[in-house]
Design an enzyme around this catalytic site. Structure first.
Site, PDB file in Angstrom:
ATOM      1  N   GLU A  61      22.719  -4.934  -8.098  1.00  0.00           N
ATOM      2  CA  GLU A  61      23.102  -6.344  -8.219  1.00  0.00           C
ATOM      3  C   GLU A  61      22.265  -7.271  -7.344  1.00  0.00           C
ATOM      4  OE1 GLU A  61      25.237  -3.883  -8.156  1.00  0.00           O
ATOM      5  OE2 GLU A  61      26.433  -4.099  -9.987  1.00  0.00           O
ATOM      6  N   HIS A 130      38.004  -5.479 -10.585  1.00  0.00           N
ATOM      7  CA  HIS A 130      37.479  -6.002 -11.855  1.00  0.00           C
ATOM      8  C   HIS A 130      38.308  -7.163 -12.381  1.00  0.00           C
ATOM      9  CE1 HIS A 130      35.452  -2.112 -11.692  1.00  0.00           C
ATOM     10  NE2 HIS A 130      34.616  -2.541 -12.606  1.00  0.00           N
TER      11      HIS A 130
END
Lengths: 324, 349
Positions: A61, A130
């Site tokens: 990321e 999430h």
């Protein structure tokens, strides 16, 4: 006008911009031809534009955000995707220390035409890693623009504006609105940043909210109407720049304000908005500003727990009834 | 296969033992003109940094400083192998990279003094000293944060088919950060035109590399990413230059990234108030005896690329440029307070 899902409207916006400007490219984890994005937003784009311009990346990321930044300052217009908003934590240095600050630190020598797409929100039982809504972190970082579309029409118009914007844009989506449909023109249109959308006009109370909570607020407003309460519902569409005018004008009209987002309460965007309104429209307020947020806990997994965590229509109605 | 049994340290490496993973091809086939260029760049950075040290002594440099003194041959050797249109990504110890790449010294010094005529209008200072139009992508205050940006710039060069390359400087300390692995990997899978330049000065602030790195070189970490690498004497501008030329050639023809570990040493401490007492005297003495300016000057004289008089003339000319830059910087105005609001966004916000 054809109805399209939020997902398809977004894809249409991305596709139009890729056709318009060959500097635009997409990169991220599993966005390419094998998967088409975790939420299928980019499905089919690799087949149309090739694997160079729709580029699958390793699970890196910080490098995704940093490489997008490096490409942005040297002549490309990257649209990077971080699969879940929670995972931007792994790219915080590149987003908040680099992309947000580069132009300023270097005295305006460069601009950073970067779009970083990601998705927030609960409701799918995906638990603490999430499901978060972290937009306030980025609102607290000068140098970033933040788009928060809740509807399909806005998703297309805002992604196109984001791609044409010379500054870094955090483009946040919501998991539970991808399938929602709205009329979306086939032809091109842009939605300017800093211009709120008023979904319901009303005189008794203003509800300001983002993402799925805009939909909940509209449901609440329709029910409140049956009870004789006239509710105005405002969706800011972008948090930076923020349309203060529409909100302040509305508060001056209704005298009452309920703020609703899916964020945990402490330090949420609702806190900032409440502060702005008391600074700029205190004398027009007839009641305390109410905030409807999630509790200050991680997002839980089990369905009844998650339901208790995420604000709903009934909580919004209760908040309104407390002050009207 | 390189043994990993013996950790790195500044003393052993500087000695007879020359560690390498495919050692630089030290052929000395460098033209006389290039030797003069290398001498000039090395010396220019040295004189610039000495001036910064003086200005700091006069209390004219706000904040902190990470001086490049001692490492000049790295910036000189790398930038001499690049074109003006190529890019470098700098670090927190970035003055040398910027000056060697050809940035305007007036604006660079003015920036260090926080003046509005500075290359960043006084917004960046030492840790963000940058001149975009000279091909500097930026200097950064976050160790290891430049690597992904360099990878992205290289991706941009590749996608736009410009044939430009990116040289990314970072220290031995940065090679322990996650961005090192993420960025090297990205560059390898996409065959990006980037040259990873490790400036191994054996200390991450005060922590010696033997405590943080189990292998005999940083370069051998590149092997895991299938990236060709070498170790060179970072105090010898010719060695750095020759390794970089080879890497640039590979990058320009689509052969992908390379990693060059330049072993070097700080003449001063980590930052402005660090006397660096944690470094053994014999180690310091060893490296001071390998002074970067003397090394390239001796090579240039020996190869008859320069006479002693020409060397002196170059020094005099550069000293004048640096003195003038300091004059310019000192006389320049500070920014007006309201300029704090400028340059957050390029577009309307």
């Amino acid at each position: 006008m054809p109805e399209k899902t939020y997902r398809d409207a977004l894809k249409e916006g991305l596709r139009e911009e890729m056709l318009r400007d060959e500097r635009v490219f997409i990169m991220g984890e599993d966005i390419g031809r094998n998967w088409g994005g975790a939420f299928k937003v980019t499905k089919g784009l690799a087949e149309e534009f090739g694997d160079d311009r729709v580029r699958d990346t390793p699970i890196s990321e910080n490098a995704i955000a940093g490489a997008a930044l490096g490409a942005a300052i040297t002549g490309m217009i990257p649209v990077a995707e971080i699969m879940f908003g929670d995972l931007i934590t792994l790219a915080m240095d590149q987003v908040c220390n680099q992309a947000a600050k580069l132009r300023y630190m270097f005295g305006g020598q460069t601009s950073v035409p970067l779009v970083l797409r990601s998705v927030f929100g609960g409701g799918k039982n995906l638990a603490s890693h999430h499901s978060q809504s972290l937009e306030a972190w980025f609102m607290h970082t000068p140098g970033l623009k933040i788009a928060v579309p809740s509807f399909a029409y806005d998703a297309k118009g805002l992604i196109k504006t984001a791609i044409r914007d010379p500054d870094p844009v955090m483009f946040f989506e919501h998991k539970l609105v991808y399938d929602r449909k709205e009329e979306v023109p086939d032809e091109e249109y842009l939605i300017p940043f800093g211009k709120a959308r008023v979904h319901r006009e009303g005189d008794d109370v203003t509800i300001w909210g983002t993402f799925l909570m805009v939909h909940k607020a509209i449901e609440a407003a329709d029910e409140l109407a049956k009870q004789g309460i006239s509710t105005e519902v405002i969706d800011p569409r972008t948090l930076v720049p923020l349309d203060k005018r529409t909100l302040i004008d509305s508060v001056k009209k209704t005298g009452r304000l309920v703020l609703v987002t899916e964020e945990t309460k402490t330090g949420a965007t609702t806190a900032e908005i409440a502060a702005i309104v008391q600074e700029e429209a205190f004398d027009w307020l007839d009641a305390p500003i109410k905030r409807v947020n999630a509790p200050d806990t991680p997002v839980p997994f089990s369905p009844p727990l998650e339901q208790a965590f995420i604000p709903d229509k009934d909580r919004i109605i209760s908040a309104v009834r407390e002050i009207v | 296969m390189v043994s990993t049994s013996k950790p790195l340290s500044g003393v052993t490496l500087g000695g007879a033992q020359k560690l390498s993973v495919g050692q630089a091809n030290y052929i000395m086939a460098v033209t006389k003109k290039k030797l003069v260029d290398l001498y000039t760049r090395t010396l220019k950075v040295r004189l610039f940094e000495e001036k910064v040290w003086d200005l700091f002594g006069e209390n004219l440099v706000p904040g902190t400083l990470h001086l490049y003194l001692g490492q000049e041959a790295v910036a000189a050797g790398v930038t001499a192998a690049l074109k003006k249109s190529d890019w470098v990504q700098s670090t927190h110890r970035g003055h040398g990279h910027v000056v060697a790449k050809g940035a305007d010294m007036n604006a660079a010094l003015a920036e260090l003094l926080g003046k509005r005529t500075g290359s960043c209008k006084g917004k960046g200072g030492s840790m963000h000293i940058t001149e975009f139009k000279a091909g500097v992508l930026g200097a950064t205050g976050v160790v290891a944060s430049g690597l992904p940006i360099a990878a992205g710039a290289a991706l941009s060069c590749q996608m736009r088919a410009t044939k430009e390359v990116v040289a990314c400087f970072f220290g031995d300390g940065a090679s322990n950060n996650g961005t090192f692995g993420e960025s090297l990997n990205l560059s390898a899978i996409w065959k990006l035109p980037v040259i990873w330049i490790v400036e191994n000065n054996f200390y991450a602030m005060g922590t010696p590399i033997a405590l943080t790195c189990p292998s005999q070189s940083i370069a051998q970490r590149a092997e895991a990413y299938c990236i060709p690498s070498c170790v060179v004497d970072g105090n010898n501008a010719v060695e750095v230059y020759e390794a970089t030329i080879e890497a640039v050639k590979r990058a320009r023809k689509g052969g992908g990234p390379s990693l060059i570990e330049c072993q070097t040493y700080r003449m001063r401490g980590h930052s402005r108030f660090d006397p660096a007492k944690y470094r053994p005297k014999e180690e310091v003495d060893f490296w001071l005896s390998k002074d970067a300016v003397e090394t390239i000057q001796n090579i240039a004289l020996e190869k008859k690329a320069l006479t002693k008089k020409e060397a002196k003339d170059i020094r005099r000319k550069l000293q004048k440029e640096v003195d003038n830059a300091a004059d310019f910087a000192v006389k320049s105005e500070y920014p007006e307070p309201q300029e704090v609001l400028d340059d957050v966004f390029a577009g309307v916000a």
